[in-house]
Design a protein around this motif. Structure first.
Motif, PDB file in Angstrom:
ATOM      1  N   LYS A  59       6.214   8.179 -12.723  1.00  0.00           N
ATOM      2  CA  LYS A  59       4.855   7.793 -12.323  1.00  0.00           C
ATOM      3  C   LYS A  59       4.865   7.277 -10.886  1.00  0.00           C
ATOM      4  CE  LYS A  59       3.918   4.749 -15.426  1.00  0.00           C
ATOM      5  NZ  LYS A  59       3.143   3.749 -16.209  1.00  0.00           N
ATOM      6  N   ARG A  60       3.750   7.505 -10.188  1.00  0.00           N
ATOM      7  CA  ARG A  60       3.582   6.968  -8.844  1.00  0.00           C
ATOM      8  C   ARG A  60       2.979   5.567  -8.953  1.00  0.00           C
ATOM      9  NH1 ARG A  60       6.285   9.322  -4.957  1.00  0.00           N
ATOM     10  NH2 ARG A  60       4.731   8.695  -3.419  1.00  0.00           N
ATOM     11  N   VAL A  61       3.672   4.573  -8.418  1.00  0.00           N
ATOM     12  CA  VAL A  61       3.194   3.188  -8.519  1.00  0.00           C
ATOM     13  C   VAL A  61       3.223   2.535  -7.149  1.00  0.00           C
ATOM     14  CG1 VAL A  61       3.970   2.936 -10.918  1.00  0.00           C
ATOM     15  CG2 VAL A  61       5.506   2.286  -9.045  1.00  0.00           C
ATOM     16  N   LEU A  62       2.330   1.573  -6.938  1.00  0.00           N
ATOM     17  CA  LEU A  62       2.356   0.757  -5.732  1.00  0.00           C
ATOM     18  C   LEU A  62       3.480  -0.252  -5.871  1.00  0.00           C
ATOM     19  CD1 LEU A  62      -1.453   0.020  -5.233  1.00  0.00           C
ATOM     20  CD2 LEU A  62      -0.037   1.436  -3.762  1.00  0.00           C
ATOM     21  N   GLY A  63       4.268  -0.406  -4.816  1.00  0.00           N
ATOM     22  CA  GLY A  63       5.365  -1.350  -4.933  1.00  0.00           C
ATOM     23  C   GLY A  63       6.091  -1.605  -3.630  1.00  0.00           C
ATOM     24  N   ARG A  64       7.082  -2.500  -3.713  1.00  0.00           N
ATOM     25  CA  ARG A  64       7.951  -2.832  -2.577  1.00  0.00           C
ATOM     26  C   ARG A  64       9.373  -2.456  -2.965  1.00  0.00           C
ATOM     27  NH1 ARG A  64       6.967  -7.036   1.210  1.00  0.00           N
ATOM     28  NH2 ARG A  64       8.844  -8.130   0.525  1.00  0.00           N
ATOM     29  N   LYS A  65       9.980  -1.620  -2.156  1.00  0.00           N
ATOM     30  CA  LYS A  65      11.320  -1.138  -2.472  1.00  0.00           C
ATOM     31  C   LYS A  65      12.369  -2.104  -1.941  1.00  0.00           C
ATOM     32  CE  LYS A  65      13.995   3.129  -2.546  1.00  0.00           C
ATOM     33  NZ  LYS A  65      14.050   4.556  -2.130  1.00  0.00           N
ATOM     34  N   THR A  66      13.302  -2.468  -2.815  1.00  0.00           N
ATOM     35  CA  THR A  66      14.409  -3.341  -2.432  1.00  0.00           C
ATOM     36  C   THR A  66      15.724  -2.636  -2.770  1.00  0.00           C
ATOM     37  OG1 THR A  66      14.618  -4.449  -4.588  1.00  0.00           O
ATOM     38  CG2 THR A  66      12.974  -5.327  -3.045  1.00  0.00           C
ATOM     39  N   ALA A  67      16.829  -3.283  -2.438  1.00  0.00           N
ATOM     40  CA  ALA A  67      18.139  -2.705  -2.741  1.00  0.00           C
ATOM     41  C   ALA A  67      18.400  -2.649  -4.242  1.00  0.00           C
ATOM     42  CB  ALA A  67      19.234  -3.523  -2.051  1.00  0.00           C
ATOM     43  N   TRP A  68      17.640  -3.457  -5.013  1.00  0.00           N
ATOM     44  CA  TRP A  68      17.852  -3.535  -6.461  1.00  0.00           C
ATOM     45  C   TRP A  68      16.838  -2.698  -7.241  1.00  0.00           C
ATOM     46  CZ3 TRP A  68      17.627  -7.547  -3.012  1.00  0.00           C
ATOM     47  CH2 TRP A  68      18.849  -8.177  -2.729  1.00  0.00           C
ATOM     48  N   GLY A  69      15.871  -2.115  -6.542  1.00  0.00           N
ATOM     49  CA  GLY A  69      14.871  -1.316  -7.228  1.00  0.00           C
ATOM     50  C   GLY A  69      13.507  -1.513  -6.607  1.00  0.00           C
ATOM     51  N   VAL A  70      12.464  -1.124  -7.349  1.00  0.00           N
ATOM     52  CA  VAL A  70      11.087  -1.219  -6.857  1.00  0.00           C
ATOM     53  C   VAL A  70      10.355  -2.348  -7.571  1.00  0.00           C
ATOM     54  CG1 VAL A  70       8.866  -0.029  -6.657  1.00  0.00           C
ATOM     55  CG2 VAL A  70      10.990   1.237  -6.300  1.00  0.00           C
ATOM     56  N   VAL A  71       9.770  -3.259  -6.777  1.00  0.00           N
ATOM     57  CA  VAL A  71       8.915  -4.311  -7.336  1.00  0.00           C
ATOM     58  C   VAL A  71       7.522  -3.702  -7.499  1.00  0.00           C
ATOM     59  CG1 VAL A  71       7.951  -6.614  -7.001  1.00  0.00           C
ATOM     60  CG2 VAL A  71      10.247  -6.097  -6.155  1.00  0.00           C
ATOM     61  N   GLU A  72       7.104  -3.509  -8.722  1.00  0.00           N
ATOM     62  CA  GLU A  72       5.825  -2.869  -9.003  1.00  0.00           C
ATOM     63  C   GLU A  72       4.692  -3.890  -8.907  1.00  0.00           C
ATOM     64  OE1 GLU A  72       5.910  -0.493 -12.624  1.00  0.00           O
ATOM     65  OE2 GLU A  72       8.100  -0.390 -12.467  1.00  0.00           O
ATOM     66  N   VAL A  73       3.762  -3.606  -8.024  1.00  0.00           N
ATOM     67  CA  VAL A  73       2.672  -4.543  -7.751  1.00  0.00           C
ATOM     68  C   VAL A  73       1.814  -4.796  -8.992  1.00  0.00           C
ATOM     69  CG1 VAL A  73       0.510  -4.809  -6.477  1.00  0.00           C
ATOM     70  CG2 VAL A  73       2.558  -4.031  -5.285  1.00  0.00           C
ATOM     71  N   GLU A  74       1.506  -3.749  -9.742  1.00  0.00           N
ATOM     72  CA  GLU A  74       0.592  -3.885 -10.872  1.00  0.00           C
ATOM     73  C   GLU A  74       1.299  -4.092 -12.211  1.00  0.00           C
ATOM     74  OE1 GLU A  74      -3.339  -1.530 -10.026  1.00  0.00           O
ATOM     75  OE2 GLU A  74      -1.665  -0.200  -9.538  1.00  0.00           O
ATOM     76  N   ASN A  75       2.581  -4.360 -12.162  1.00  0.00           N
ATOM     77  CA  ASN A  75       3.333  -4.649 -13.383  1.00  0.00           C
ATOM     78  C   ASN A  75       3.364  -6.165 -13.595  1.00  0.00           C
ATOM     79  OD1 ASN A  75       5.264  -5.046 -15.396  1.00  0.00           O
ATOM     80  ND2 ASN A  75       6.549  -3.358 -14.689  1.00  0.00           N
ATOM     81  N   PRO A  76       2.716  -6.679 -14.672  1.00  0.00           N
ATOM     82  CA  PRO A  76       2.664  -8.136 -14.878  1.00  0.00           C
ATOM     83  C   PRO A  76       4.025  -8.771 -15.102  1.00  0.00           C
ATOM     84  CG  PRO A  76       1.768  -6.945 -16.782  1.00  0.00           C
ATOM     85  CD  PRO A  76       1.968  -5.940 -15.695  1.00  0.00           C
ATOM     86  N   ASN A  77       5.042  -7.962 -15.411  1.00  0.00           N
ATOM     87  CA  ASN A  77       6.392  -8.501 -15.562  1.00  0.00           C
ATOM     88  C   ASN A  77       7.059  -8.736 -14.212  1.00  0.00           C
ATOM     89  OD1 ASN A  77       6.363  -8.403 -18.431  1.00  0.00           O
ATOM     90  ND2 ASN A  77       6.780  -6.199 -18.358  1.00  0.00           N
ATOM     91  N   ASP A 116       0.834  -1.199   0.000  1.00  0.00           N
ATOM     92  CA  ASP A 116       0.000   0.000   0.000  1.00  0.00           C
ATOM     93  C   ASP A 116       0.874   1.256   0.000  1.00  0.00           C
ATOM     94  OD1 ASP A 116       1.020  -0.250   2.515  1.00  0.00           O
ATOM     95  OD2 ASP A 116      -0.908  -0.514   3.518  1.00  0.00           O
ATOM     96  N   LYS A 117       2.140   1.090  -0.367  1.00  0.00           N
ATOM     97  CA  LYS A 117       3.064   2.226  -0.433  1.00  0.00           C
ATOM     98  C   LYS A 117       3.358   2.580  -1.888  1.00  0.00           C
ATOM     99  CE  LYS A 117       5.341   1.359   4.004  1.00  0.00           C
ATOM    100  NZ  LYS A 117       6.630   1.089   4.693  1.00  0.00           N
ATOM    101  N   GLU A 118       3.450   3.889  -2.152  1.00  0.00           N
ATOM    102  CA  GLU A 118       3.713   4.363  -3.503  1.00  0.00           C
ATOM    103  C   GLU A 118       5.163   4.841  -3.637  1.00  0.00           C
ATOM    104  OE1 GLU A 118       0.872   7.369  -4.554  1.00  0.00           O
ATOM    105  OE2 GLU A 118      -0.529   5.895  -5.361  1.00  0.00           O
ATOM    106  N   TYR A 119       5.716   4.610  -4.847  1.00  0.00           N
ATOM    107  CA  TYR A 119       7.073   5.063  -5.149  1.00  0.00           C
ATOM    108  C   TYR A 119       7.083   5.689  -6.539  1.00  0.00           C
ATOM    109  CZ  TYR A 119       8.402   2.131  -1.178  1.00  0.00           C
ATOM    110  OH  TYR A 119       8.507   1.575   0.076  1.00  0.00           O
ATOM    111  N   GLN A 120       8.049   6.531  -6.770  1.00  0.00           N
ATOM    112  CA  GLN A 120       8.192   7.199  -8.062  1.00  0.00           C
ATOM    113  C   GLN A 120       9.037   6.314  -8.983  1.00  0.00           C
ATOM    114  OE1 GLN A 120       6.815  10.329  -8.159  1.00  0.00           O
ATOM    115  NE2 GLN A 120       7.235  10.879 -10.272  1.00  0.00           N
ATOM    116  N   VAL A 121       8.434   5.890 -10.106  1.00  0.00           N
ATOM    117  CA  VAL A 121       9.143   5.058 -11.080  1.00  0.00           C
ATOM    118  C   VAL A 121       8.910   5.636 -12.471  1.00  0.00           C
ATOM    119  CG1 VAL A 121       9.382   2.766 -12.104  1.00  0.00           C
ATOM    120  CG2 VAL A 121       8.932   2.984  -9.655  1.00  0.00           C
ATOM    121  N   ASN A 122       9.973   6.056 -13.130  1.00  0.00           N
ATOM    122  CA  ASN A 122       9.877   6.627 -14.479  1.00  0.00           C
ATOM    123  C   ASN A 122       8.847   7.754 -14.555  1.00  0.00           C
ATOM    124  OD1 ASN A 122      11.798   4.769 -15.435  1.00  0.00           O
ATOM    125  ND2 ASN A 122      10.202   3.238 -15.869  1.00  0.00           N
TER     126      ASN A 122
END
Length: 360
Positions: free
Chosen positions: A285-303, A277-283
């Protein structure tokens, strides 16, 4: 010899046009008028040619207006060990705080000795359509040293909701709209071990798949590599098949037009999901995701994960079917057995009816 007079040719009656103020329901398919005379095919199932516009197609619009006015119920149960992100995923599914985070206990609290059943209800609205959403949580499930028969309180709760609905049905003066607390869907959270299902997972789904629609999901799937995720999903599908466990959508309830779509869904199960339920700035855009040391795992990104596939399947394409299977299959099975075992339920007067409400 008298002259033969040809028969009088009468013009065809003018077919009344569809009134301009009646708009066709959006998305309604065009149904061509069958050929033939009006009286032909009565009782044989054939269609009859219409001489003018009747307005049958407006039934879809009437149903839509009624649904928007009255709203509807949807009850979802979440089951799995603590720490798998059950509340977070449900909040992400419905994009609101519909499930209480840590509603049962925190790290400082003691683990419940038995499985508890806790539910919370919210009315959410989108596009003028109101839905009363009830989220049923099961804190304590799978958290004990001995988890034998820990599914029994959950099975009991599900059957109690069927019993409550049945008692309302047989009332002499029953309510115009019976409150529906029956569980329409059970999200079962599988730990992302990457190895195989636990015996507890198998026993739960084996017992509960008979009374409720189970949708298995691999929780926190971002902890698995892509290869591990694919292999784990294949192992889970194989184990479910070997154990004879049928999750929703069940093959035996498939309709011809839905079979190919449901086959694709079954091939995707269990859904490997990530909730946040946390948003992050990716490219930009504000997206829901989980931030890791390697980047943001985008919840709604099917990839990145299969959350969007689960949401589209459960809410956007099969929500009504979940309710129908619950009513027409699961509840009817319970109802038939209950009435058969007891020789029928006697009608209950409203004065003698148990008015105790569930703890929401």
């Amino acid at each position: 010899m008298s002259e033969i007079v040809p028969p009088e040719v009468r013009p065809k009656p003018v077919v009344p046009a569809k009134p301009s103020h009646v708009a066709p329901p959006s998305g309604a398919p065009f149904l061509p008028s069958p050929q033939g005379t009006g009286g032909e095919g009565q009782g044989s199932g054939r269609g009859s040619a219409l001489l003018g516009y009747i307005g049958i197609d407006t039934i879809i619009e009437q149903m839509r207006k009624k649904t928007m006015k009255t709203g509807f119920d949807f009850n979802i149960m979440v089951v799995g060990q603590s720490g798998l992100g059950k509340s977070t995923l449900v909040n992400t599914l419905f994009k609101s705080q519909v499930s209480r985070r840590s509603a049962s206990w925190s790290r400082d609290d003691k683990i419940p000795k038995t499985v508890e059943i806790k539910s919370v209800s919210h009315v959410i609205e989108e596009g003028g359509v109101k839905m009363k959403l009830t989220v049923v949580d099961t804190p304590g499930f799978g958290d004990q040293i001995n988890n034998d028969n820990c599914w029994e309180p959950i099975s009991k709760y599900i059957n109690e909701q069927y019993e409550k609905f049945l008692k309302e049905e047989v009332n002499i003066a029953r309510k115009k709209r019976i409150p529906d607390t029956r569980v329409h869907c059970c999200l079962y959270f599988i730990s992302p071990t990457g190895h195989s299902l636990r015996q507890l997972d198998i026993e739960f789904m084996k017992h509960l798949s008979r009374v409720v629609n189970i949708i298995p999901v691999i929780a926190k799937s971002d902890t698995l590599t892509l290869d591990e995720k694919i292999e784990f999903k294949q192992k889970v599908r194989k184990e479910l098949e070997v154990c004879g466990i049928e999750c929703y959508p069940q093959k035996e309830f498939d309709e011809d037009m839905d079979k190919s779509d449901n086959d694709k869904i079954r091939e995707m199960m269990p859904f490997a999901v990530v909730g946040s339920d946390k948003e992050y700035q990716v490219n930009g855009k504000r997206v829901l995701g989980r931030k890791t040391a390697w980047g943001v795992v985008e919840v709604e990104n099917p990839n990145h994960c299969e959350f969007s596939l689960l949401r589209d399947f459960m809410i956007r394409s099969h929500l009504q079917d979940l309710k129908e299977v619950t009513h027409n299959i699961q509840y009817e099975t319970y109802r038939a057995k209950r009435l058969n075992d007891n020789g029928g339920l006697h009608p209950i007067n409203s004065s003698g009816h148990d008015t105790q409400e569930s703890n929401l």
